[in-house]
Design a protein around this motif. Structure first.
Motif, PDB file in Angstrom:
ATOM      1  N   GLY A  16      50.628  70.351  51.451  1.00  0.00           N
ATOM      2  CA  GLY A  16      49.220  70.311  51.081  1.00  0.00           C
ATOM      3  C   GLY A  16      48.973  69.444  49.855  1.00  0.00           C
ATOM      4  O   GLY A  16      48.038  68.633  49.827  1.00  0.00           O
ATOM      5  N   THR A  17      49.821  69.606  48.841  1.00  0.00           N
ATOM      6  CA  THR A  17      49.692  68.811  47.618  1.00  0.00           C
ATOM      7  C   THR A  17      49.892  67.334  47.910  1.00  0.00           C
ATOM      8  O   THR A  17      49.138  66.475  47.437  1.00  0.00           O
ATOM      9  CB  THR A  17      50.720  69.270  46.567  1.00  0.00           C
ATOM     10  N   PHE A  18      50.896  67.042  48.729  1.00  0.00           N
ATOM     11  CA  PHE A  18      51.163  65.642  49.075  1.00  0.00           C
ATOM     12  C   PHE A  18      49.983  65.031  49.825  1.00  0.00           C
ATOM     13  O   PHE A  18      49.607  63.873  49.581  1.00  0.00           O
ATOM     14  CB  PHE A  18      52.431  65.528  49.916  1.00  0.00           C
ATOM     15  N   ALA A  19      49.388  65.793  50.732  1.00  0.00           N
ATOM     16  CA  ALA A  19      48.249  65.289  51.506  1.00  0.00           C
ATOM     17  C   ALA A  19      47.072  64.960  50.594  1.00  0.00           C
ATOM     18  O   ALA A  19      46.407  63.922  50.759  1.00  0.00           O
ATOM     19  CB  ALA A  19      47.838  66.320  52.556  1.00  0.00           C
ATOM     20  N   VAL A  20      46.801  65.827  49.622  1.00  0.00           N
ATOM     21  CA  VAL A  20      45.700  65.584  48.680  1.00  0.00           C
ATOM     22  C   VAL A  20      45.969  64.317  47.865  1.00  0.00           C
ATOM     23  O   VAL A  20      45.081  63.467  47.683  1.00  0.00           O
ATOM     24  CB  VAL A  20      45.509  66.790  47.744  1.00  0.00           C
ATOM     25  N   LEU A  21      47.198  64.170  47.385  1.00  0.00           N
ATOM     26  CA  LEU A  21      47.554  62.988  46.607  1.00  0.00           C
ATOM     27  C   LEU A  21      47.471  61.721  47.461  1.00  0.00           C
ATOM     28  O   LEU A  21      47.011  60.671  46.987  1.00  0.00           O
ATOM     29  CB  LEU A  21      48.963  63.134  46.041  1.00  0.00           C
ATOM     30  N   ALA A  22      47.894  61.816  48.715  1.00  0.00           N
ATOM     31  CA  ALA A  22      47.858  60.657  49.611  1.00  0.00           C
ATOM     32  C   ALA A  22      46.428  60.187  49.855  1.00  0.00           C
ATOM     33  O   ALA A  22      46.148  58.979  49.846  1.00  0.00           O
ATOM     34  CB  ALA A  22      48.532  61.001  50.942  1.00  0.00           C
ATOM     35  N   VAL A  23      45.526  61.125  50.062  1.00  0.00           N
ATOM     36  CA  VAL A  23      44.114  60.766  50.264  1.00  0.00           C
ATOM     37  C   VAL A  23      43.551  60.114  48.998  1.00  0.00           C
ATOM     38  O   VAL A  23      42.806  59.125  49.067  1.00  0.00           O
ATOM     39  CB  VAL A  23      43.282  62.010  50.648  1.00  0.00           C
TER      40      VAL A  23
END
Length: 243
Positions: free
Chosen positions: A8-15
């Motif tokens: 989840g954290t990675f997805a937020v950072l990627a966006v």
């Protein structure tokens, strides 16, 4: 998955990286303004390392298109003065807590946005370039947001000049900041691996920016960026102040 970073954290950072890279590919800055507040929200320990490493990749792509428009005469004053500011930023990182850095990031972004909205006009001169270099060196190292001071000086120049000049300046400035943090022992190995995993989103954002440049007026993209940055910075600032 990288240790300590869930999906989840990675997805937020990627966006955040994708959005910031797209905006920066159009107006000259954006990755730090978008990523730093959001990184501070999801995990304050990611500051300033992850945004700095990510910011190292974006100018390389920008300069592949805007290299001929770089204002080298301005950079010869702004770049050396950034070294002075970098030393001050290293001291801040060594002495400040994650909470204090979070407050600094939020406040820095909001100040930059306020100045941008008011469109304060600064003449491109030796004095303004030196002042911008010192301030951005300190804020870039301590908060990973170093572009706005020089961007304010160049904001009325043609877009290719802004993108090219900021590209060279931010790449060199980021190198200075990373070296300073490495010498002080403030860099975390995890941040390097995380930034490398986010680089593909920088590339996608840059490609998207090439398309956006054709169809969307820069003014509209700029204000959309400011809205996103203001929201994330305000949330980060309130959260950090609440402790």
């Amino acid at each position: 998955m990288i240790e300590g970073i869930d999906a989840g954290t990675f997805a937020v950072l990627a966006v955040a990286v994708l959005l910031g890279a797209t905006v920066q590919g159009v107006v000259g800055l954006g990755v730090g303004l978008v990523l730093a507040p959001i990184a501070g929200l999801v995990d304050p320990s990611l500051l300033p390392g992850v945004p700095l490493w990510v910011a190292l990749a974006m100018p390389m792509l920008t300069l592949s298109r805007d290299w001929p428009d770089v204002d080298w005469s301005g950079l010869r004053w702004a770049v050396p003065s950034r070294c002075v500011g970098t030393a001050a930023g290293v001291v801040v990182v060594a002495m400040a807590s994650d909470r204090m850095i979070g407050i600094a990031v939020g406040a820095m972004v909001l100040v930059a946005i306020t100045l941008s909205v008011r469109t304060i006009e600064l003449r491109v001169s030796r004095r303004s370039l030196v002042a911008a270099g010192v301030v951005s060196g300190a804020t870039g190292t301590a908060t990973s947001i170093g572009g706005p001071p020089l961007a304010l000086v160049y904001q009325h120049r043609d877009p290719p000049v802004v993108r090219g000049t900021l590209g060279v300046y931010m790449w060199l400035g980021t190198v200075f900041s990373l070296v300073g943090l490495a010498v002080s022992g403030a860099l975390v190995e995890r941040d390097t691996y995380l930034a490398l995993a986010l680089v593909p989103f920088v590339v996608v954002g840059f490609v998207a920016a090439l398309l956006v440049r054709r169809y969307v007026p820069t003014r509209q993209v700029r204000f959309a960026m400011l809205a996103v940055c203001a929201s994330s910075a305000a949330i980060l600032l309130v959260r950090s102040l609440a402790g």
